[in-house]
Design a protein around this motif. Structure first.
Motif, short mmCIF file in Angstrom:
data_model
loop_
_atom_site.label_atom_id
_atom_site.label_comp_id
_atom_site.label_asym_id
_atom_site.label_seq_id
_atom_site.Cartn_x
_atom_site.Cartn_y
_atom_site.Cartn_z
N GLY A 46 61.41 51.77 28.49
CA GLY A 46 62.75 51.80 29.07
C GLY A 46 63.39 50.43 29.22
O GLY A 46 62.72 49.41 29.29
N THR A 47 64.72 50.45 29.25
CA THR A 47 65.51 49.22 29.42
C THR A 47 66.49 49.42 30.56
O THR A 47 66.78 50.55 30.96
N LEU A 48 67.04 48.30 31.06
CA LEU A 48 67.99 48.34 32.17
C LEU A 48 69.14 47.38 31.95
O LEU A 48 69.03 46.42 31.17
N PHE A 49 70.19 47.59 32.72
CA PHE A 49 71.32 46.67 32.80
C PHE A 49 70.78 45.33 33.31
O PHE A 49 70.00 45.28 34.26
N PRO A 50 71.19 44.20 32.69
CA PRO A 50 70.53 42.92 32.97
C PRO A 50 71.09 42.09 34.13
O PRO A 50 70.67 40.95 34.30
N LEU A 51 72.00 42.65 34.92
CA LEU A 51 72.56 41.87 36.02
C LEU A 51 72.33 42.57 37.35
O LEU A 51 72.64 43.75 37.50
N LYS A 105 72.56 42.39 25.87
CA LYS A 105 71.46 43.31 25.56
C LYS A 105 70.80 43.77 26.85
O LYS A 105 70.71 43.01 27.81
N ALA A 106 70.34 45.00 26.85
CA ALA A 106 69.55 45.50 27.97
C ALA A 106 68.24 44.71 28.02
O ALA A 106 67.80 44.14 27.02
N VAL A 107 67.64 44.68 29.19
CA VAL A 107 66.34 44.00 29.35
C VAL A 107 65.24 45.06 29.46
O VAL A 107 65.47 46.16 29.94
N ASP A 108 64.06 44.68 28.99
CA ASP A 108 62.90 45.55 29.13
C ASP A 108 62.67 45.83 30.61
O ASP A 108 62.64 44.89 31.42
N LEU A 109 62.53 47.08 30.97
CA LEU A 109 62.43 47.46 32.36
C LEU A 109 61.26 46.79 33.07
O LEU A 109 61.42 46.29 34.19
N ILE A 110 60.11 46.75 32.45
CA ILE A 110 58.94 46.19 33.13
C ILE A 110 58.93 44.67 33.05
O ILE A 110 59.02 43.99 34.07
N TYR A 158 62.51 42.90 33.89
CA TYR A 158 63.18 43.18 35.16
C TYR A 158 62.18 43.28 36.32
O TYR A 158 62.13 42.40 37.17
N GLU A 159 61.40 44.33 36.35
CA GLU A 159 60.54 44.58 37.52
C GLU A 159 59.55 43.44 37.79
O GLU A 159 59.33 43.08 38.95
N MET A 160 58.96 42.87 36.75
CA MET A 160 57.97 41.80 36.95
C MET A 160 58.62 40.48 37.39
O MET A 160 57.94 39.58 37.86
#
Length: 176
Positions: free
Chosen positions: A34-39, A132-137, A140-142
């Motif tokens: 999964g990916t997420l919005f980067p801001l 670009k979206a960022v990798d969720l894990i 973003y999360e890490m």
């Protein structure tokens, strides 16, 4: 089902009555690439400002104002996210969006996007950025730690001791 039930419960407009974020679906999405919005966004007087920039574009600065995403104004976007958040008023809903994180809630409401057209105002000038979206894990999360700080810390104020126990998981031998 969680999304629909959240909307039903949020009609009560009580911040203490809610159905939580769909963590299981989010985890499945994360481990499926999964990916997420980067801001990351914070609100001051109902105005959305950038709190963290996880994108590859370093010209976007903390404190810049977010005007819209993918052709939708932030007012429109929030009108779609607010039904997922149970709270008495917009100020409390915005505080909960900051706590749960705008990128997570954006994903919950709008689904996966690998590219975002983001209109940002910086120093009075409006610019549209393609991000670009960022990798969720990993993207973003890490990297997140500012909302719930996982660092163990002990401090004293007068005769009172305060302890932030930090994260309760991880390297158990190091923790001991």
């Amino acid at each position: 089902a969680t999304t629909i039930l959240q909307q039903l419960v949020s009609e009560i407009n009580n911040g203490h009555t809610e159905i939580g974020f769909p963590g299981q679906s989010y985890g499945e999405y994360a481990y499926a690439g999964g990916t997420l919005f980067p801001l990351e966004i914070a609100f001051e007087h109902n105005i959305p400002f950038i709190r963290k920039n996880w994108s590859e574009n370093d010209s976007i600065k903390v404190g810049d104002k977010v005007l819209g995403i993918n052709g939708m104004s932030m007012t429109e976007i929030l009108s779609k996210i607010y039904p997922q958040i149970s709270a008495e008023r917009p100020y409390f809903k915005n505080a909960k969006i900051e706590l749960y994180s705008f990128p997570r809630l954006y994903w919950q409401v709008f689904g996966r996007h690998d590219q975002f057209e983001v209109e940002i105002q910086s120093k009075g000038k409006n610019t549209i950025y393609s991000l670009k979206a960022v990798d969720l894990i990993d993207g973003y999360e890490m990297k997140r730690n500012e909302v719930l700080n996982a660092t163990m810390k002990l401090w004293f104020k007068g005769q009172t001791a305060y302890l932030n126990p930090g994260n309760f998981s991880g390297d158990q031998p190091k923790f001991k």
